[in-house]
Design an enzyme around this catalytic site. Structure first.
Site, PDB file in Angstrom:
ATOM      1  N   ASP A 141      18.889 -18.365   0.123  1.00 33.72           N
ATOM      2  CA  ASP A 141      19.833 -17.312  -0.264  1.00 33.72           C
ATOM      3  C   ASP A 141      19.479 -16.817  -1.659  1.00 33.72           C
ATOM      4  O   ASP A 141      19.464 -17.603  -2.617  1.00 33.72           O
ATOM      5  CB  ASP A 141      21.263 -17.852  -0.271  1.00 33.72           C
ATOM      6  CG  ASP A 141      21.792 -18.130   1.121  1.00 33.72           C
ATOM      7  OD1 ASP A 141      20.972 -18.258   2.045  1.00 33.72           O
ATOM      8  OD2 ASP A 141      23.022 -18.231   1.271  1.00 33.72           O
ATOM      9  N   ASP A 161      27.453 -23.024   4.800  1.00 29.25           N
ATOM     10  CA  ASP A 161      26.570 -22.652   5.899  1.00 29.25           C
ATOM     11  C   ASP A 161      25.167 -23.224   5.734  1.00 29.25           C
ATOM     12  O   ASP A 161      24.282 -22.938   6.539  1.00 29.25           O
ATOM     13  CB  ASP A 161      26.511 -21.135   6.073  1.00 29.25           C
ATOM     14  CG  ASP A 161      26.075 -20.388   4.824  1.00 29.25           C
ATOM     15  OD1 ASP A 161      26.463 -20.800   3.718  1.00 29.25           O
ATOM     16  OD2 ASP A 161      25.343 -19.384   4.946  1.00 29.25           O
ATOM     17  N   HIS A 218      21.407 -25.463  -1.330  1.00 29.02           N
ATOM     18  CA  HIS A 218      22.557 -25.243  -2.204  1.00 29.02           C
ATOM     19  C   HIS A 218      23.820 -25.638  -1.443  1.00 29.02           C
ATOM     20  O   HIS A 218      23.771 -25.964  -0.254  1.00 29.02           O
ATOM     21  CB  HIS A 218      22.618 -23.795  -2.695  1.00 29.02           C
ATOM     22  CG  HIS A 218      22.846 -22.762  -1.629  1.00 29.02           C
ATOM     23  ND1 HIS A 218      21.947 -22.526  -0.611  1.00 29.02           N
ATOM     24  CD2 HIS A 218      23.872 -21.889  -1.427  1.00 29.02           C
ATOM     25  CE1 HIS A 218      22.397 -21.550   0.166  1.00 29.02           C
ATOM     26  NE2 HIS A 218      23.573 -21.146  -0.315  1.00 29.02           N
TER      27      HIS A 218
END
Length: 303
Positions: free
Chosen positions: A212, A66, A62
Site C-alpha cells: 500500500d 486487510d 503494515h
C-alpha cells in the site's frame, strides 16, 4: 530453482465475491514465505491445495486489517494441527502485542514458538537471508508505517559440463571446487581452468512486493530492475484524488512505476471493492506497461 508466487488475495480493504484481501505465498526452492495474511488466508490455502504446515516465514507489510486479520486464525489452526517447529514473523513491532493479547484472552498456549523480528519502517534493510534468498524492506508511503519486501535469489553455483569432465576422467572429488569457480593445479602440473569445465548459472531473479503506497519516487531505487514487480493498483486513474487521499496508487501510476524502474513484468492487485470486474484496470496499466498482468487469486506466477 523454483521461484514463483501464488496469489491468495487481491482485494483491498473489504472482500468482494470471489476476491479476498491481500495475501501471497512465495515458493523459493520449495521453501514457503507468506506475504501478508488477510482475513480468509487459511481458507484460501486450503482451496488452492497449499499446505500451511510448510510455511516457516511470515512477512507483514503494515497493520491495516486487510493485511493481517487472518494471522491469528492461521496461527491457531497451526497449533490445533500439531505444529511444533518455530514460525518466524517479520512485522511491525506491535504485532507481538496484538497476537499475545488475543492468545491471552482465548487462553491459548501455542505448542510451537513464535519468533518475532521487528521491522524498521524508516530505513530499508536486509531483514532475512538463507542459502536461497535475501529479503530487503522497501520503505513505502502510506497512511501508517508500511514496508514492501524485495526477495532476491542467491547466486547459484556454476554448472558442471559433466560429459566433458567424464570424457577427460577428471576426479569427481574436484567437482565441488569447480562448481565454486576455482581453477585447479594438479600434482602432474596440469591446470584445470574453471571456464573450460563449467558454465555460469542463471542470473538471480528478484520479486518486489509493494503493498500500500502513494506514488512516490523515494522507493524506486529499492525496486529498480526487478524481474517481477507486484504493485498495488487500488483505483483507476480517474479516481486519482481519492487515491491520494487514502495513500494509494492508480493502475496507471503502477504501470509508470514499472516503466521507470525497469521491471521486466508487472502484477497489479489490491483492487478496490467498487470494481466488480478488473479489465479496465488491466487495460489502463497496459497503455503504459504492456507486460502487465492482474494478480488473480489462485494463479501462480513464475518470477
Amino acid at each position: 530453482m523454483k521461484f514463483e508466487v501464488t496469489i491468495l488475495g487481491s482485494s483491498s480493504a473489504t472482500p468482494v465475491y470471489n476476491r479476498n484481501p491481500t495475501a501471497q505465498l512465495l515458493n523459493c526452492n520449495e521453501k514457503f514465505y507468506l506475504i501478508d495474511c488477510a482475513e480468509g488466508t487459511q481458507q484460501q490455502l486450503i482451496k488452492y491445495g497449499l499446505k500451511a504446515s510448510k510455511i516457516d516465514y511470515v512477512f507483514i507489510s503494515h497493520l491495516h486489517g486487510d493485511h493481517y486479520f487472518g494471522l491469528i486464525g492461521l496461527l491457531s489452526s497451526m497449533h490445533l494441527n500439531g505444529r511444533i517447529k518455530p514460525l518466524y514473523i517479520y512485522a511491525p513491532k506491535a504485532i507481538k502485542e496484538i497476537l499475545e493479547l488475543q492468545f491471552r484472552y482465548s487462553e491459548t498456549s501455542l505448542k510451537y514458538e513464535l519468533v518475532y523480528f521487528d521491522i524498521d519502517p524508516t530505513q530499508s534493510a536486509v531483514i532475512f537471508q538463507n542459502s536461497d534468498v535475501t529479503v530487503e524492506t522497501i520503505i513505502l508511503n502510506h497512511r501508517i508505517p508500511c514496508t514492501g519486501f524485495k526477495f532476491t535469489e542467491k547466486k547459484r553455483l556454476r554448472k558442471l559440463l559433466i560429459n566433458k569432465l567424464e570424457q577427460e576422467n577428471i576426479p569427481i572429488e574436484l567437482y565441488p571446487l569447480l562448481k565454486r569457480g576455482v581453477d585447479l593445479s594438479l600434482p602432474n602440473g596440469d591446470v584445470l581452468l574453471n571456464a573450460d569445465y563449467t558454465t555460469d548459472s542463471a542470473a538471480p531473479r528478484s520479486y518486489a512486493y509493494c503493498s500500500d503506497t502513494l506514488y512516490d519516487e523515494s522507493y524506486f531505487d529499492s525496486i529498480r530492475n526487478c524481474d517481477t514487480l507486484y504493485h498495488e493498483a487500488t483505483f483507476l486513474h480517474e479516481m486519482l484524488e481519492r487515491a491520494n487521499e487514502t495513500h494509494h496508487t492508480t493502475a496507471l501510476q503502477a504501470a509508470q512505476v514499472a516503466e521507470i524502474v525497469g521491471a521486466k513484468k508487472l502484477l497489479i492487485g489490491h483492487f478496490s471493492s467498487r470494481y466488480k470486474t478488473l479489465s479496465a484496470l488491466l487495460d489502463e496499466a497496459r497503455t503504459i506497461f504492456p507486460d502487465t498482468e492482474l494478480a488473480l487469486e489462485g494463479n501462480t506466477y513464475e518470477i
